[in-house]
Design an enzyme around this catalytic site. Structure first.
Site, short mmCIF file in Angstrom:
data_model
loop_
_atom_site.label_atom_id
_atom_site.label_comp_id
_atom_site.label_asym_id
_atom_site.label_seq_id
_atom_site.Cartn_x
_atom_site.Cartn_y
_atom_site.Cartn_z
N LYS A 167 0.86 -1.19 0.00
CA LYS A 167 0.00 0.00 0.00
C LYS A 167 0.89 1.23 0.00
O LYS A 167 2.01 1.21 0.53
CB LYS A 167 -0.90 0.02 1.23
CG LYS A 167 -2.21 0.76 1.02
CD LYS A 167 -3.18 -0.04 0.17
CE LYS A 167 -4.51 0.70 -0.03
NZ LYS A 167 -5.47 -0.14 -0.75
N ASP A 207 -6.96 4.22 -5.34
CA ASP A 207 -7.54 4.15 -4.00
C ASP A 207 -8.24 5.49 -3.79
O ASP A 207 -8.48 6.22 -4.76
CB ASP A 207 -6.45 3.90 -2.94
CG ASP A 207 -7.02 3.41 -1.61
OD1 ASP A 207 -7.41 4.27 -0.78
OD2 ASP A 207 -7.09 2.19 -1.40
#
Length: 508
Positions: A167, A207
Site C-alpha cells: 500500500k 484508492d
C-alpha cells in the site's frame, strides 16, 4: 529520501492514540515477550493486528508453531518514505510526503479443496509482485498505510491470485487542485516511486483520491522515466491496458459475496426483493457500483454519504440518481450540493451524520467510505433497525467496538452476520490481478469473461471464510448460530501466507 522501517516522525499532525504511553508489547503463544511493530502513533495498524491476533487464537492453540509466522508477518518487508516537491499554479513549490509499504512478496495458486488444515494449503509459493493501491488524502500516514498493507496481503491471499500485499500514497489532497497541479504532483511522485515498482516487483493501483485521471498521469510519468510500456499500474483506461469491470469490481464483488451470505442466513431478505432495504455509506466508486448492482438486482438502496453528511432516500435511489451523483463526484462535488439541485422532496440531507442511525429499518448495511466508519453505538442502532448482513466495502470499516457488537449478536443467535473487508471487498484487487494477467498476455477479456471470473473468485473467497470460520473460530456452533466470517477470513488468509513464508525460508 528513504527512511528505514519503523522510523516515524514525531509530529503533532499524526495525533494521539489510545495507547500513547509506550510501544505495544505482545506475548508469543509460548509466553515469551515479543516487541510488536506497533508504535504509539499507529492506532489503525494496532487495530488490524489485534483483530488478526484474536481471531487466530484457536488456530494457534492447535498449531503453536505458527506463532512465529505471526511474529514475523506483522513486520513489513520494506517501508519507503520520500518527499514530493511539486509546483502549484502560482509557481510556488509545495511539498508532501510520499510512501510505499511493501508487506508480502508472495504468489498463490489455488488447486483443489481438501479437509481440515490442508484445505488452506493448496498453493505453490514463489516470488511475485506486491499489490495494493495508492491513496491520496491529507490523513495518509504510516499507521494507515501499514494497516492497509497488512490487510492487503491476507485479502490478496483469499482471491487465490498471484499477488502479495502493499500500500502507498501521499498526504497530498487532490480536492481543490487543478488538473495541471495534479499532473505535476503525479509526475513528481512517480520520479521517486518508479525506482521501487514494476510489473514483476510491485504493481500499485488506485484508492481514495487516486482515480482514472491520476492513474493516467502516473503511468505517463513512469513510461517517460523507464522508456517502457508495461502493466506496472492497474486501474488503467480501457484504451491502454485496462480491464473491463475494474471500476465496478469492488462494489460488484461485495454484492456477489453478500448474495452468498443472504442465501445461507436470511433468504427472506434477498436482493431480488424491492422490500429489502440496503443502507450504503460513501458515494465514491465503491459505493456507487455497490448501489447500482443492488438496484439492478431489485432491492432498495436508501442511503449514501460523504465526508460532509448523509443523504437519505425514503423511497429509494434510482439508477439515474446514482449516475448523476457519480458525475458530480468526478467534478469534486458534494451530496449537499447535489441534493440542492433536485426538485421535489424525495431526499433528506443530514449534515455531519453517518447513515446508520437515520433509517428505522435496515436489512443489510454496507459500509463503503473509509476505515472505522461504524461505531459501537451505531452498530447497536443497526441491530435495533433489524440488520441481518453487515459487509464492508471499505477497509476495516467497523471499529473494534462495532465488530464486537455484531459478533456478540451472531453468537447469541440473533441472525446478524458480519463480513470483514479483507473478504467482502476483495473483488477490486481480484480484477486488478486479472488486469495484470491480461497485460502479461497482451490481450483483453470481454466484460462477460471478467465478470464471470469475478463471481467465481468471490464464491471461492466466501467458501474459504465459511469453512475456516466453522473449523477455527473456537466456538461450538448450535442451531441458529452462524460461523464467524471474521475468524474465517483471518485464519484462511493467514494460513496461506504463513505456509508460503515458511516454504520461502522466512520462518522455521
Amino acid at each position: 529520501m528513504h527512511e528505514c522501517q519503523g522510523v516515524l516522525e514525531a509530529e503533532a499532525g499524526l495525533g494521539e492514540t489510545r495507547n500513547s504511553k509506550e510501544p505495544a508489547e505482545n506475548n508469543s503463544f509460548d509466553g515469551s515477550p515479543i516487541l510488536a511493530m506497533v508504535l504509539p502513533v499507529e492506532p489503525e495498524f494496532e487495530q488490524a493486528l489485534n483483530e488478526l491476533t484474536q481471531s487466530l487464537q484457536p488456530f494457534l492453540a492447535a498449531n503453536p508453531q505458527y506463532q512465529k509466522a505471526l511474529d514475523i508477518v506483522q513486520v513489513p518487508e520494506r517501508v519507503l518514505q520520500f518527499r514530493v516537491v511539486w509546483e502549484d499554479d502560482k509557481g510556488v513549490p509545495q511539498v508532501n510526503r510520499g510512501f510505499r509499504v511493501q508487506v508480502g512478496f508472495l504468489v498463490f495458486f489455488f488447486r483443489s479443496k481438501k479437509s481440515d488444515l490442508e484445505s488452506f494449503d493448496q498453493y505453490n509459493s514463489a516470488l511475485g509482485p506486491y499489490k495494493g493501491g495508492l491513496r491520496l488524502h491529507p490523513s495518509v500516514n504510516l499507521s494507515i498505510l501499514k494497516f492497509l498493507g497488512f490487510e492487503q496481503i491476507f485479502k490478496n491471499a483469499l482471491t487465490g491470485l498471484s499477488m502479495g500485499g502493499g500500500k502507498g500514497g501521499s498526504d497530498f489532497d487532490p480536492k481543490g487542485k487543478s488538473d495541471s497541479e495534479i499532473r505535476r504532483f503525479c509526475t513528481a511522485f512517480m520520479s521517486e516511486l518508479f525506482r521501487h515498482i514494476g510489473q514483476d516487483t510491485d504493481v500499485p493501483a488506485g484508492d481514495i483520491g487516486t482515480g482514472a485521471r491520476e492513474i493516467g498521469f502516473l503511468f505517463g510519468a513512469y513510461k517517460k522515466l523507464k522508456n517502457e510500456f508495461v502493466g506496472m499500474l492497474t486501474g488503467k483506461s480501457l484504451d491502454w491496458g485496462g480491464s473491463f469491470i475494474r471500476p465496478e469490481a469492488t462494489g460488484y464483488g461485495l454484492i456477489y459475496f453478500v448474495e452468498h451470505m443472504i442465501a445461507k442466513s436470511c433468504p427472506e431478505f434477498s436482493l431480488n426483493l424491492p422490500s429489502t432495504v440496503v443502507a450504503i455509506s460513501g458515494s465514491g466508486n465503491v459505493s456507487q457500483y455497490t448501489a447500482l448492482k443492488v438496484i439492478e438486482l431489485g432491492a432498495t438502496v436508501k442511503s449514501l454519504s460523504d465526508s460532509k453528511g448523509s443523504l437519505i432516500a425514503p423511497e429509494g435511489f434510482t439508477k439515474a440518481d446514482i449516475l448523476s451523483i457519480g458525475h458530480l463526484k468526478l467534478k469534486g462535488g458534494s451530496l449537499e450540493s447535489w441534493v440542492a439541485q433536485q426538485s421535489g422532496s424525495r431526499f433528506t440531507y443530514h449534515a455531519g451524520k453517518r447513515p446508520w442511525t437515520l433509517l428505522p429499518v435496515i436489512h443489510h448495511a454496507l459500509p463503503g467510505a473509509t476505515q472505522n466508519e461504524v461505531s459501537g453505538e451505531e452498530a447497536k442502532a443497526l441491530i435495533a433497525a433489524g440488520v441481518r448482513i453487515v459487509a464492508e466495502g471499505s477497509n476495516m470499516g467497523c471499529t473494534e467496538e462495532a465488530i464486537k457488537v455484531f459478533e456478540d449478536a451472531r453468537k447469541a443467535g440473533k441472525g446478524v452476520w458480519y463480513a470483514p473487508g479483507k473478504a467482502s471487498n476483495c473483488g477490486g484487487v481480484a480484477v486488478s490481478g486479472l488486469e495484470m494477467a491480461q497485460n502479461s498476455q497482451r490481450l483483453a477479456w470481454t466484460t462477460e469473461e471478467v465478470d464471470s471470473k469475478l463471481k467465481n473468485i468471490m464464491t471461492e473467497a466466501y467458501a474459504q471464510c465459511l469453512n475456516a470460520g466453522s473449523k477455527w473460530s473456537g466456538e461450538t456452533l448450535t442451531d441458529g448460530v452462524l460461523p464467524s466470517l471474521l475468524a474465517g477470513a483471518n485464519v484462511a488468509g493467514f494460513i496461506k501466507v504463513a505456509n508460503a513464508m515458511r516454504e520461502q525460508g522466512d520462518w522455521w
